[in-house]
Motif scaffolding. Structure first.
Motif, short mmCIF file in Angstrom:
data_model
loop_
_atom_site.label_atom_id
_atom_site.label_comp_id
_atom_site.label_asym_id
_atom_site.label_seq_id
_atom_site.Cartn_x
_atom_site.Cartn_y
_atom_site.Cartn_z
N LEU A 48 -34.94 -27.39 -24.01
CA LEU A 48 -36.06 -26.97 -23.17
C LEU A 48 -36.48 -28.16 -22.31
O LEU A 48 -37.28 -28.99 -22.72
CB LEU A 48 -37.22 -26.47 -24.04
CG LEU A 48 -36.84 -25.37 -25.04
CD1 LEU A 48 -38.05 -24.99 -25.88
CD2 LEU A 48 -36.29 -24.15 -24.33
N HIS A 51 -41.34 -27.22 -19.14
CA HIS A 51 -42.16 -26.04 -19.35
C HIS A 51 -43.34 -26.09 -18.40
O HIS A 51 -43.80 -27.15 -18.01
CB HIS A 51 -42.59 -25.88 -20.81
CG HIS A 51 -43.24 -27.07 -21.42
ND1 HIS A 51 -43.50 -27.18 -22.74
CD2 HIS A 51 -43.70 -28.23 -20.88
CE1 HIS A 51 -44.07 -28.33 -23.02
NE2 HIS A 51 -44.21 -28.97 -21.90
N PHE A 150 -40.39 -21.79 -20.40
CA PHE A 150 -39.65 -22.97 -20.81
C PHE A 150 -38.30 -22.91 -20.10
O PHE A 150 -37.53 -21.98 -20.30
CB PHE A 150 -39.42 -23.00 -22.32
CG PHE A 150 -40.68 -23.02 -23.13
CD1 PHE A 150 -41.17 -24.22 -23.62
CD2 PHE A 150 -41.37 -21.86 -23.40
CE1 PHE A 150 -42.33 -24.25 -24.38
CE2 PHE A 150 -42.53 -21.87 -24.16
CZ PHE A 150 -43.02 -23.07 -24.64
#
Length: 351
Positions: A48, A51, A150
């Protein structure tokens, strides 16, 4: 006798006493938690890469938003009112106040007040300093939504998410995580309603918490039966994943891993493959490249150094493996930073 005791103290007492300087030279070590020792946290940290949160949405019926397939995991928290979330490959779910809907694979989906309402395509707009709500829709019943996403580092999505259903709903009624979900949701709503200094950081960290709770919920209620996240429920397989993540450069073999977790080679290999969806060494090869991609993206280390850090003895072998998994060589990967392109081809429009 007193003289003997005095002489003993005089002779040996000095050697037993520690001066402040000596004590300062030998501090007591406090063990650090290995950030790579938790396989789930490690995968999330590498996969990820960004975000973001949108400004709050204030929608009045009739309203509808149509989101195309994207390389991201999106979420929607209903602050008040209700919203119908329709995700390809899943049954539609009406999110009530306090519920969160996750779309972990970036699947195309629609969010609207009812099945009959028209939905308009949306994309990411410019950054806003005001944080004022974005108002959409007509003049009917109101729904408040906190939304975010994300960004995923790999177009195929991280192994962790394989097997996770296309829609995950978090609710305070969850028997296992309900209190934690409720607390996180209330904190997010309060922080969104009355922003204070560093609110963005607080909200992003709380979004991380929600993401982890969503993944845990898929294991707890049996929604996810395969994939790396399913292995969390199996202590031995999860111990294996943590070993490989903590010591990714070690020359692991199936025999070595099986012995470390106290299983036979055949039983271990079968169990790991059943839960994770690929063999132990295939998972290790994939994760080595994922770690290398993270290092190429976030550091300026030489390719040769990165190759050694993820278990490759030669740069050519590493480059071949990297291209096989990523579709491009390490040098080209580093030259092409991640570019966000979702703004093309759609607009956000009041209706």
């Amino acid at each position: 006798m007193c003289d003997l005791v005095f002489e003993y103290c005089l002779r040996y007492g000095r050697s037993m006493r520690k001066t402040p300087k000596q004590l300062a030279e030998k501090p007591t070590p406090l063990e650090l938690r290995d950030p790579r020792g938790d396989a789930v946290a490690d995968v999330l940290g590498a996969s990820l890469i960004r975000h973001a949160l949108y400004n709050p949405l204030e929608a009045r019926a009739p309203w509808g938003l149509r989101i195309p397939r994207r390389n991201r995991a999106s979420f929607y928290l209903v602050a008040h009112g209700s919203a119908r979330l329709e995700v390809e490959g899943a049954r539609a779910h009406v999110l009530s106040s306090g519920e969160v809907g996750f779309v972990p694979h970036g699947t195309a989906h629609t969010l609207r007040d009812s099945a009959d309402s028209e939905s308009l395509p949306v994309c990411d707009g410019p950054y806003s300093l005001s944080g004022a709500p974005r108002r959409i829709g007509g003049r009917g019943a109101a729904t408040g939504i906190v939304a975010g996403f994300f960004e995923l580092s790999d177009g195929r999505g991280p192994v962790l998410l394989q097997g996770v259903p296309p829609l995950v709903v978090l609710s305070a009624s969850d028997p296992a995580s309900g209190p934690w979900i409720s607390a996180a949701v209330q904190f997010i709503l309060a922080e969104s309603a009355s922003p204070r200094p560093a609110s963005n950081i607080v909200l992003q960290r709380l979004a991380d918490v929600l993401f982890v709770l969503a993944l845990r919920s898929t294991v707890g209620d049996g929604q996810c039966r395969r994939g790396a996240i399913a292995a969390v429920a199996d202590p031995r397989v999860y111990e294996t994943l943590s070993l490989m993540h903590a010591r990714v450069a070690d020359p692991w073999t199936v025999d070595m891993l099986a012995r470390r977790v106290g299983m036979s080679r055949s039983g271990f290999a079968a169990r790991f493959t059943e839960l994770v969806g690929e063999s132990p060494l295939q998972y290790l090869a994939r994760w080595r490249i994922a770690r290398a991609a993270e290092l190429l993206r976030d550091t300026t280390e030489k390719v040769e150094t990165i190759a050694g850090r993820v278990g490759y003895e030669s740069v050519p072998a590493f480059s071949r493996a990297f291209k096989r998994w990523q579709g491009t060589g390490p040098a080209a990967f580093r030259r092409e930073p991640f570019a966000h392109t979702d703004r093309q081809g759609c607009t956000v429009t009041d209706h």
